[in-house]
Design an enzyme around this catalytic site. Structure first.
Site, mmCIF file in Angstrom:
data_model
loop_
_atom_site.group_PDB
_atom_site.id
_atom_site.type_symbol
_atom_site.label_atom_id
_atom_site.label_comp_id
_atom_site.label_asym_id
_atom_site.label_seq_id
_atom_site.Cartn_x
_atom_site.Cartn_y
_atom_site.Cartn_z
ATOM 1 N N HIS A 51 40.741 43.685 60.008
ATOM 2 C CA HIS A 51 39.767 42.679 60.457
ATOM 3 C C HIS A 51 39.994 42.396 61.936
ATOM 4 O O HIS A 51 40.960 42.888 62.535
ATOM 5 C CB HIS A 51 39.850 41.409 59.608
ATOM 6 C CG HIS A 51 41.112 40.611 59.765
ATOM 7 N ND1 HIS A 51 42.364 41.115 59.455
ATOM 8 C CD2 HIS A 51 41.333 39.330 60.187
ATOM 9 C CE1 HIS A 51 43.282 40.186 59.673
ATOM 10 N NE2 HIS A 51 42.689 39.093 60.130
ATOM 11 N N HIS A 74 40.624 39.599 63.764
ATOM 12 C CA HIS A 74 41.466 38.583 64.390
ATOM 13 C C HIS A 74 42.435 39.347 65.305
ATOM 14 O O HIS A 74 42.991 40.374 64.915
ATOM 15 C CB HIS A 74 42.237 37.773 63.340
ATOM 16 C CG HIS A 74 41.367 36.742 62.662
ATOM 17 N ND1 HIS A 74 41.604 36.301 61.392
ATOM 18 C CD2 HIS A 74 40.266 36.074 63.114
ATOM 19 C CE1 HIS A 74 40.676 35.385 61.070
ATOM 20 N NE2 HIS A 74 39.850 35.245 62.089
ATOM 21 N N ASP A 77 45.404 39.270 66.324
ATOM 22 C CA ASP A 77 46.776 39.674 65.977
ATOM 23 C C ASP A 77 46.813 40.937 65.116
ATOM 24 O O ASP A 77 47.888 41.443 64.810
ATOM 25 C CB ASP A 77 47.544 38.519 65.302
ATOM 26 C CG ASP A 77 46.875 37.984 64.055
ATOM 27 O OD1 ASP A 77 45.634 38.032 63.973
ATOM 28 O OD2 ASP A 77 47.587 37.493 63.159
ATOM 29 N N HIS A 78 45.637 41.454 64.770
ATOM 30 C CA HIS A 78 45.597 42.692 63.973
ATOM 31 C C HIS A 78 45.042 43.882 64.753
ATOM 32 O O HIS A 78 45.037 44.994 64.236
ATOM 33 C CB HIS A 78 44.791 42.472 62.692
ATOM 34 C CG HIS A 78 45.496 41.571 61.732
ATOM 35 N ND1 HIS A 78 46.148 42.016 60.611
ATOM 36 C CD2 HIS A 78 45.699 40.225 61.782
ATOM 37 C CE1 HIS A 78 46.703 40.992 59.987
ATOM 38 N NE2 HIS A 78 46.449 39.889 60.679
ATOM 39 N N HIS A 120 38.764 36.184 53.781
ATOM 40 C CA HIS A 120 39.510 35.669 54.928
ATOM 41 C C HIS A 120 38.632 34.936 55.942
ATOM 42 O O HIS A 120 38.992 34.804 57.109
ATOM 43 C CB HIS A 120 40.252 36.845 55.586
ATOM 44 C CG HIS A 120 41.214 36.433 56.645
ATOM 45 N ND1 HIS A 120 42.112 35.395 56.480
ATOM 46 C CD2 HIS A 120 41.419 36.913 57.902
ATOM 47 C CE1 HIS A 120 42.820 35.256 57.601
ATOM 48 N NE2 HIS A 120 42.419 36.156 58.476
ATOM 49 N N ASP A 170 45.217 39.919 55.781
ATOM 50 C CA ASP A 170 44.975 38.488 55.644
ATOM 51 C C ASP A 170 43.940 38.179 54.554
ATOM 52 O O ASP A 170 42.832 38.700 54.571
ATOM 53 C CB ASP A 170 44.474 37.917 56.981
ATOM 54 C CG ASP A 170 45.533 38.050 58.066
ATOM 55 O OD1 ASP A 170 46.559 38.711 57.822
ATOM 56 O OD2 ASP A 170 45.323 37.474 59.145
ATOM 57 N N HIS A 209 53.520 38.813 57.378
ATOM 58 C CA HIS A 209 52.579 37.931 58.064
ATOM 59 C C HIS A 209 53.089 36.483 57.993
ATOM 60 O O HIS A 209 52.359 35.538 57.722
ATOM 61 C CB HIS A 209 51.167 38.041 57.460
ATOM 62 C CG HIS A 209 50.072 37.553 58.352
ATOM 63 N ND1 HIS A 209 49.537 36.287 58.258
ATOM 64 C CD2 HIS A 209 49.416 38.141 59.377
ATOM 65 C CE1 HIS A 209 48.585 36.139 59.161
ATOM 66 N NE2 HIS A 209 48.493 37.253 59.856
HETATM 67 ZN ZN LIG Z 1 43.383 36.998 60.200
#
Ligand SMILES: [Zn+2]
Length: 305
Positions: free
Chosen positions: A62, A64, A66-67, A142, A212, A270
């Protein structure tokens, strides 16, 4: 076939406590599949002496940051290393535009083919197939579009039972038996019965990655009986309400999914930055599902045959 998972990053949101944001490397013999690509990923790959050329496939769960914030840096390094092989990225569709803009702004014309396959589906879907394995993806819950991944080893051949093997058995008959079929003679009578001359194939190994997500029992059907399940576990029980609000899970919820899906082994990760030491998450999860393990960066988990 070598089937192993290396943890490159396991912190949520920001780098903290010497932990990087999410990334994992799945090795299937000489093929590497990179799963998510947080900011510190290429430094981790370098520390682990991973040859970037071997990464043929990238799965982004996804968008976000941080990914995936590490992805343009990794692609850029591959370009500077004069990569020749195609790189295939599977991700929510918006990432295509983001990468194109980043490359355009830096006036970079990549020296290798970057193939982009958008993820935009409901339910379980096969997205990639190679001789030795397949990759399927499935939706997670998510708040934004988010996918989990299921990597399955291709079903193996039946094994010839060498103790029962007649000296005069023809090669084509051995091939037929290995495919899981009995051998018949020209009159249609059974010549070599499958169950007499073979042993069943070794089980095919499976890894499921649940990036997530909040607690969602739909996941159970997708990850049923897998050998190894990674399920995010951002919070401890005391933060259950916050987990739901932010579309994340507690370690206990991850363990509940693992137990209900009858998986063999569960990996946590995570971790919220509030946990310098994530051991309390492990303790809570183990109360529900004993075969639970914390992930540490640089650690490798082997899936044995
Ligand atoms: Zn996320």
């Amino acid at each position: 076939m070598i089937f192993q998972l290396k943890i490159l990053g396991n912190n949520s949101a920001i780098p903290a406590h010497d932990r990087n944001q999410t990334s994992q490397l799945l090795q299937l013999d000489s093929r590497y599949v990179l799963i998510d690509c947080g900011e510190g990923t290429q430094i981790q790959l370098s520390n682990q002496k991973i040859r970037l050329n071997r990464i043929k496939t990238v799965l982004i769960s996804h968008l976000h940051g941080d990914h995936y914030f590490g992805l343009i840096g990794l692609i850029s390094t591959m370009h500077l290393f004069h990569r020749k092989h195609k790189l295939t990225v599977f991700a929510p569709s918006e990432l295509k535009e983001i990468l194109a803009l980043q490359l355009k702004a830096s006036e970079t014309s990549l020296c290798f083919e970057l193939e982009f396959i958008p993820l935009n589906h409901d339910g379980l879907m096969e997205i990639h197939k190679e001789e030795q394995f397949t990759i399927q993806s499935f939706p997670l819950e998510h708040g934004i579009k988010c996918y989990g991944f299921l990597i399955k080893e291709t079903p193996k051949q039946w094994r010839i039972n060498k103790d029962k093997l007649p000296d005069d058995m023809l090669i084509q008959d051995i091939i037929t038996l290995k495919k899981g079929e009995s051998v018949f003679d020209e009159n249609g009578s059974i010549k070599y019965a499958l169950d007499k001359y073979t042993l069943p194939p070794r089980p095919s190994r499976t890894y499921a990655y649940c990036s997530d997500t909040m607690y969602n029992e739909d996941i159970i059907t997708y990850v049923q009986n897998v050998d190894l399940l990674y399920h995010e576990s951002t919070f401890a029980d005391e933060m259950e309400e916050r987990a739901a609000l932010t579309h994340h899970s507690t370690a206990t919820q991850a363990a509940t999914i693992a137990k209900k899906a009858k998986v063999h082994k569960l990996l946590l990760g995570h971790y919220s930055t509030r946990y310098k030491d994530p051991t309390p998450l492990l303790d809570e999860a183990k109360k529900v599902f004993d075969e639970t393990y914390l992930t540490h960066e640089g650690e490798t988990f082997f899936l044995k045959e």
